[in-house]
Design a protein around this motif. Structure first.
Motif, PDB file in Angstrom:
ATOM      1  N   ASP A 291       0.826  -1.201   0.000  1.00  0.00           N
ATOM      2  CA  ASP A 291       0.000   0.000   0.000  1.00  0.00           C
ATOM      3  C   ASP A 291       0.860   1.251   0.000  1.00  0.00           C
ATOM      4  OD1 ASP A 291      -2.229  -1.467  -0.044  1.00  0.00           O
ATOM      5  OD2 ASP A 291      -2.720  -1.262   2.081  1.00  0.00           O
TER       6      ASP A 291
ATOM      7  N   SER B  55       2.476   1.848  -3.354  1.00  0.00           N
ATOM      8  CA  SER B  55       1.629   2.309  -4.452  1.00  0.00           C
ATOM      9  C   SER B  55       1.604   3.825  -4.538  1.00  0.00           C
ATOM     10  CB  SER B  55       0.223   1.753  -4.305  1.00  0.00           C
ATOM     11  OG  SER B  55      -0.375   2.303  -3.163  1.00  0.00           O
ATOM     12  N   TYR B  56       2.010   4.524  -3.483  1.00  0.00           N
ATOM     13  CA  TYR B  56       2.070   5.977  -3.567  1.00  0.00           C
ATOM     14  C   TYR B  56       3.164   6.440  -4.513  1.00  0.00           C
ATOM     15  CZ  TYR B  56      -1.344   6.728   0.054  1.00  0.00           C
ATOM     16  OH  TYR B  56      -2.521   6.788   0.735  1.00  0.00           O
ATOM     17  N   SER B  57       4.059   5.529  -4.870  1.00  0.00           N
ATOM     18  CA  SER B  57       5.111   5.911  -5.804  1.00  0.00           C
ATOM     19  C   SER B  57       4.627   5.863  -7.244  1.00  0.00           C
ATOM     20  CB  SER B  57       6.297   4.976  -5.645  1.00  0.00           C
ATOM     21  OG  SER B  57       5.966   3.720  -6.199  1.00  0.00           O
ATOM     22  N   GLY B  58       3.471   5.281  -7.484  1.00  0.00           N
ATOM     23  CA  GLY B  58       2.968   5.195  -8.854  1.00  0.00           C
ATOM     24  C   GLY B  58       3.066   3.796  -9.428  1.00  0.00           C
ATOM     25  N   PHE B  59       3.901   2.975  -8.841  1.00  0.00           N
ATOM     26  CA  PHE B  59       4.024   1.600  -9.336  1.00  0.00           C
ATOM     27  C   PHE B  59       3.921   0.630  -8.175  1.00  0.00           C
ATOM     28  CE2 PHE B  59       6.410   4.101 -12.428  1.00  0.00           C
ATOM     29  CZ  PHE B  59       5.737   3.728 -13.569  1.00  0.00           C
ATOM     30  N   THR B  60       3.320  -0.490  -8.419  1.00  0.00           N
ATOM     31  CA  THR B  60       3.263  -1.510  -7.398  1.00  0.00           C
ATOM     32  C   THR B  60       3.157  -2.866  -8.095  1.00  0.00           C
ATOM     33  OG1 THR B  60       2.076  -2.257  -5.452  1.00  0.00           O
ATOM     34  CG2 THR B  60       0.767  -1.258  -7.173  1.00  0.00           C
TER      35      THR B  60
ATOM     36  N   ASP C 163       1.282  14.172   2.058  1.00  0.00           N
ATOM     37  CA  ASP C 163       0.407  14.614   3.136  1.00  0.00           C
ATOM     38  C   ASP C 163      -0.264  13.440   3.846  1.00  0.00           C
ATOM     39  OD1 ASP C 163      -1.114  13.887   1.086  1.00  0.00           O
ATOM     40  OD2 ASP C 163      -2.122  15.792   0.789  1.00  0.00           O
ATOM     41  N   ARG C 164       0.041  12.234   3.446  1.00  0.00           N
ATOM     42  CA  ARG C 164      -0.414  11.060   4.202  1.00  0.00           C
ATOM     43  C   ARG C 164       0.670  10.599   5.177  1.00  0.00           C
ATOM     44  NH1 ARG C 164      -5.273  10.111   5.107  1.00  0.00           N
ATOM     45  NH2 ARG C 164      -5.883  12.007   4.106  1.00  0.00           N
TER      46      ARG C 164
ATOM     47  N   THR D 295      -3.881  21.126   3.716  1.00  0.00           N
ATOM     48  CA  THR D 295      -4.422  20.309   2.627  1.00  0.00           C
ATOM     49  C   THR D 295      -5.913  20.115   2.793  1.00  0.00           C
ATOM     50  OG1 THR D 295      -3.388  18.566   3.897  1.00  0.00           O
ATOM     51  CG2 THR D 295      -2.560  18.938   1.684  1.00  0.00           C
TER      52      THR D 295
ATOM     53  N   GLY E 196      -0.162   3.345 -11.378  1.00  0.00           N
ATOM     54  CA  GLY E 196      -1.136   4.321 -10.925  1.00  0.00           C
ATOM     55  C   GLY E 196      -1.137   4.475  -9.432  1.00  0.00           C
ATOM     56  N   PHE E 197      -2.127   5.148  -8.943  1.00  0.00           N
ATOM     57  CA  PHE E 197      -2.088   5.641  -7.574  1.00  0.00           C
ATOM     58  C   PHE E 197      -3.124   4.940  -6.708  1.00  0.00           C
ATOM     59  CE2 PHE E 197      -1.000   8.875 -10.661  1.00  0.00           C
ATOM     60  CZ  PHE E 197       0.325   9.031 -10.329  1.00  0.00           C
ATOM     61  N   PRO E 198      -2.906   4.994  -5.405  1.00  0.00           N
ATOM     62  CA  PRO E 198      -3.890   4.392  -4.502  1.00  0.00           C
ATOM     63  C   PRO E 198      -5.223   5.145  -4.570  1.00  0.00           C
ATOM     64  CG  PRO E 198      -2.210   5.564  -3.284  1.00  0.00           C
ATOM     65  CD  PRO E 198      -1.740   5.492  -4.680  1.00  0.00           C
TER      66      PRO E 198
ATOM     67  N   GLU F 249      -7.201   6.569  -2.585  1.00  0.00           N
ATOM     68  CA  GLU F 249      -7.396   7.834  -1.902  1.00  0.00           C
ATOM     69  C   GLU F 249      -6.814   8.981  -2.730  1.00  0.00           C
ATOM     70  OE1 GLU F 249      -4.264   8.650   0.027  1.00  0.00           O
ATOM     71  OE2 GLU F 249      -5.023  10.665   0.423  1.00  0.00           O
ATOM     72  N   GLU F 250      -5.680   8.692  -3.381  1.00  0.00           N
ATOM     73  CA  GLU F 250      -5.067   9.732  -4.197  1.00  0.00           C
ATOM     74  C   GLU F 250      -5.838   9.926  -5.497  1.00  0.00           C
ATOM     75  OE1 GLU F 250      -0.882   9.431  -4.036  1.00  0.00           O
ATOM     76  OE2 GLU F 250      -0.579  10.821  -5.688  1.00  0.00           O
TER      77      GLU F 250
ATOM     78  N   LYS G 293      -8.633  12.260  -4.758  1.00  0.00           N
ATOM     79  CA  LYS G 293      -8.130  13.634  -4.664  1.00  0.00           C
ATOM     80  C   LYS G 293      -7.876  14.187  -6.051  1.00  0.00           C
ATOM     81  CE  LYS G 293      -5.205  13.771  -0.843  1.00  0.00           C
ATOM     82  NZ  LYS G 293      -3.804  13.816  -0.405  1.00  0.00           N
TER      83      LYS G 293
ATOM     84  N   LYS H 259       2.362  11.654 -14.493  1.00  0.00           N
ATOM     85  CA  LYS H 259       3.057  12.325 -13.409  1.00  0.00           C
ATOM     86  C   LYS H 259       4.524  12.429 -13.761  1.00  0.00           C
ATOM     87  CE  LYS H 259       3.394  11.946  -8.399  1.00  0.00           C
ATOM     88  NZ  LYS H 259       3.140  11.072  -7.261  1.00  0.00           N
TER      89      LYS H 259
END
Lengths: 279, 579
Positions: free
Chosen positions: A11, A14-19, A234-235, B98, B159-161, B163-164, B167, B189
């Protein structure tokens, strides 16, 4: 990425764009747990997914028995569930592997050739220059993979300060007390350390902090080499990307024990990173 | 304890004050432990805290890491002390900023009720509240395209989670609400060192687009006037050699500036005069030549306008339209983006570029190279005889009849597209580019055809620097040779690469491997993804009638060798002016 915290770490990743895809992660998670049991490893980590010229990937994992830096055991897989032991790294092989710039082929038995000394060459009849047969060294892709992984970890794997510590018996293990960095701490790169046997002197590393702690601060910190770009979103998730190996991501959820590093990339080193940073 | 005390008593018959006794020793030891340090703490408190904590929490094998455990307890006491001291000071929550930014975008929309049928809203994120009438659902409708596409990307591990994504779609929705914007699509991005750019590709309405083009042009002119080297030269009092040289090169044709320079030279100390006596003055005109015209911008590589923002919830900032000059420079630069649009990327004293222009040029190059779709997925908008209803977006109505090549015709989704079978989709032949390819002279064919001749010198220069390692996707060796001939003869251009070119013709410049990898999803059967190796980080996917492209990366083109900066142009060294 510790297999015990696999889902949580994915999880964060995945904030990096790839998972990893669902199927991949399920395969890897379960097969690695079985592998851990077979080799009686203390912990097992998923390390990398490396692209090849074909459709497949190389998956890399490693575990340790007692000392996390000295007793590492690396594994690779081409399908995500059958794991093989990665051969040991030899300094000579690293030199050869450095010379090969192409993508991995996806076949562990594939043999690559590299010319160690560019001064030795032969000029063909049609004017083309080819390296001398004598200076050509061959290397199996399996070996090349192990060399790449060793360099990858050495240069770009990052852990928050306090994750590892040295016991009184000089054995380096995970710190069960680790409860995460605060935001203020995470904004300073001195609080992130290389995951490797320190190459700087012990004093040099300790003297960087006023409140040093022998057990945790003898590691090299990452603020010396500028090859990282760190961001905190911001998370409260800190992502540290390696500029030297694009695709290497170290993540840490602040104020929690979740941290790790994963490489999802094409196995190519960025040779120019030093010239690409604004002055 | 009691036992030992008894035994002691037996040994010591009298317990008078001066004599040693266990009780007294214990008291002394306790007093010693309770000595307060400067911070007001005592070891006694600490030890009792640690023991209490061990007994309470019962951690496993605590002896193994007892030092660390004790340290943690100590740190905690400090923290609580600090908290007590600052109790009266209110501390703002970390994410207040934010939250303040995001909430309006979420609320704003949901106040406008949309009548929606229950049937067609799968996969769209919505907040539904029952209104007074039973069958009307007031729902907040986000851009369902974005959410749906991101859903498929997530299946592919890109791609993104969630929650993002939420947003992001809120933020894009805010942009979409603007009157000038006809349609928008999440492009990808761009990663930077300090901040990342979220990029949105928009199509403006026709009137807004022409306004936008006009507004773009003065921007370029202004940039040319404030070259960084000049400002350097004026500031530093004894002019360093390098800066004065570059100044000369900048304004070689301008006689006034040359005489200015000579005046400055006279004012210099004598040792400088010696070296500057026969200083070469170049006829080379840097690439800021006057051919940045409205036409070029309008018929540039593509007619989309791109908006970026670094923090979701912020305002979207439009990027200036790209020019061939910017694309040429961007091909020579290999640098990381910083995350600040106004920073400079400097190649040498001649070439520099604002990050916003560099970013725009990168986006143009990446789009041209990696935006692909299955064959027949898109078609030209003009040659539709059958469906009027597909042309509802009348913004790009094609009244440009002078568009002689196909590349200028706008394209649209082909309503008659029938999904190819998976077997066919796994072959590169069935994929096509749907963005105009950037030619060697870094623009679309249209501009070249109109005969705006660039300097021959510039062209040579460009070619030396770019062609060998960077012709977007299309760099066959043959093409390069052709290009060189053309440049030398000064005769006009190669034919533009046709729009819907098949991907099977693509090549990686240095490698034998295929520039694309096609993968079948392991979760959903009919989901096919294509990965680009030319621009690592670029992907395309198709599922039935849904097709999308995305890019997440640093904007680095793959190369197996080091990047070599271009040599200093010969013109600066050769042409000397007799003084």
């Amino acid at each position: 990425m510790n297999i015990n915290q696999f889902r949580e770490c994915l999880d964060l990743l995945s904030y990096s764009g790839f998972t990893l895809t669902e199927m991949e992660s399920a395969r890897i998670e379960n097969s690695l747990i079985i592998l851990q049991n077979e080799y009686k490893l203390c912990d097992i980590f998923f390390l990398a997914r490396i692209e090849t010229t074909g459709v497949g990937y190389y998956y890399i994992a490693f575990g340790y028995i007692k000392d996390i830096l000295k007793d590492q055991q690396f594994f690779y897989s081409t399908n995500g569930y059958e794991w093989f032991v990665l051969p040991r790294v030899k300094p000579k092989r690293i030199e050869i592997a450095k010379k090969i710039k192409s993508y991995f082929q996806g076949d562990p038995a594939h043999v690559d050739f590299a010319c160690l000394d560019p001064r030795e060459f032969v000029i063909e009849d049609d004017g083309s220059v080819i390296p001398c047969h004598r200076s050509l060294k061959k290397i199996k892709e399996e070996d090349r993979l192990s060399c790449f992984v060793a360099r990858l970890i050495h240069d770009s794997a990052v852990l928050p300060r306090g994750v590892l510590y040295r016991q009184v018996t000089q054995c380096i293990t995970f710190n069960p007390c680790f409860r995460g960095l605060s935001r203020l701490e995470a904004e300073n790169l001195k609080n992130f350390q290389h995951f490797r046997t320190p190459i700087n002197g012990c004093n040099q590393n300790l003297l960087k902090r006023e409140d040093y702690n022998y057990q945790t601060d003898f590691f090299d910190t990452i603020d010396d080499d500028n090859s990282f770009s760190a961001k905190i979103n911001d998370r409260n998730i800190g992502l540290i990307r390696s500029l030297k190996y694009p695709g290497m991501i170290s993540f840490h959820k602040l104020n929690s024990m979740y941290q790790g590093f994963v490489y999802l990339g094409n196995g190519q080193e960025n040779l120019d990173w030093q010239f690409m940073i604004p002055i | 304890m009691k036992l030992s005390q008894n035994s002691c008593k037996r040994q010591m018959p009298a317990n008078s004050e001066g004599l040693p006794s266990l009780k007294r020793d214990l008291q002394n030891a306790k007093l010693f432990l309770q000595q307060r340090t400067a911070s007001g703490e005592s070891l006694y408190d600490h030890l009792s805290n640690v023991i209490a904590k061990v007994v309470d929490e019962r951690p496993k094998d605590v002896l193994e890491y007892f030092e660390l455990f004790s340290q943690r307890v100590r740190e905690e006491t400090f923290r609580t002390n600090e908290g007590n001291m600052l109790e009266n000071n209110y501390k703002k929550p970390e994410h207040l900023v934010t939250a303040l930014k995001l909430l309006p975008t979420i609320i704003e929309k949901s106040e406008q009720p949309i009548k929606a049928t229950v049937g067609n809203d799968d996969e769209t994120l919505k907040k539904s509240t029952k209104g007074d009438e039973g069958d009307v659902i007031y729902c907040k409708k986000l851009s369902e395209d974005l959410c749906e596409l991101q859903f498929y990307w997530n299946l592919l591990g890109i791609g993104f989670p969630r929650e993002e994504v939420l947003k992001l779609s809120c933020s894009v929705e805010k942009l979409k609400a603007h009157a000038a914007i006809a349609s928008c699509r999440f492009w990808g991005k761009m990663l930077g060192l300090k901040k990342d750019y979220y990029v949105v590709e928009t199509t403006l309405t026709k009137s807004a687009f022409s306004d936008w083009i006009v507004s773009c042009i003065p921007q370029h002119m202004e940039e040319k006037e404030c070259l960084p080297t000049e400002s350097l030269a004026s500031e530093s009092n004894p002019i360093p050699l390098t800066t004065s040289a570059s100044m000369m090169m900048k304004k070689a044709d301008d006689k006034d500036s040359v005489s200015d320079l000579r005046d400055k030279m006279k004012r210099m100390p004598t040792e400088w005069k010696f070296s500057l006596k026969n200083f070469p003055v170049s006829q080379y005109r840097p690439h800021t030549a006057n051919y940045v015209t409205e036409k070029e911008i309008e018929y540039g590589v593509d007619r989309h306008v791109y908006f970026v923002c670094t923090d979701l919830g912020d305002d979207w900032i439009p990027l200036p339209q790209e020019t061939s000059h910017h694309i040429n420079i961007s091909r020579q630069i290999k640098k990381y983006l910083t995350g600040y649009l106004d920073s400079y990327l400097i190649l040498d004293s001649e070439s520099y570029i604002l990050e916003r222009n560099y970013l725009r040029a990168l986006i143009a190059r990446i789009s041209a190279g990696t935006h692909i779709s299955p064959r027949n997925f898109y078609k030209f908008q003009s040659d539709d005889n059958e469906n009027f209803f597909d042309d509802l977006d009348d913004d790009d109505d094609d009244d440009d009849n002078d568009a002689s090549s196909n590349n200028e015709k706008p394209i649209k989704v082909n309503s008659a597209y029938r999904p190819w079978s998976i077997k066919k989709l796994l072959q590169l032949d069935y994929w096509q580019h749907h963005k105009v390819q950037i030619t060697e002279y870094s623009n679309s064919g249209f501009f070249l055809k109109k005969g705006k001749v660039t300097d021959e010198n510039d062209r040579k220069l460009d070619e030396e620097n770019n062609v060998s390692r960077d012709t977007d996707d299309k760099g066959d060796d043959n093409d390069d040779d052709d290009g060189r001939e053309i440049a030398n003869n000064g005769i006009k251009p190669e034919t533009p690469i046709p729009l819907f070119a098949s991907c099977s013709g693509d090549q990686l410049t240095n490698d034998a491997m295929s520039p694309w990898t096609i993968r079948l999803s392991d979760v959903v059967e009919t989901l096919v993804s294509v990965q680009s190796h030319v621009w690592p980080g670029a992907f395309a996917f198709v599922k039935d009638r849904i097709c999308d492209n995305i890019y997440i990366g640093y904007g680095l083109k793959s190369s197996s060798t080091n990047a070599t900066p271009p040599a200093i142009p010969n013109e600066t060294l050769d042409n000397r002016e007799d003084s």
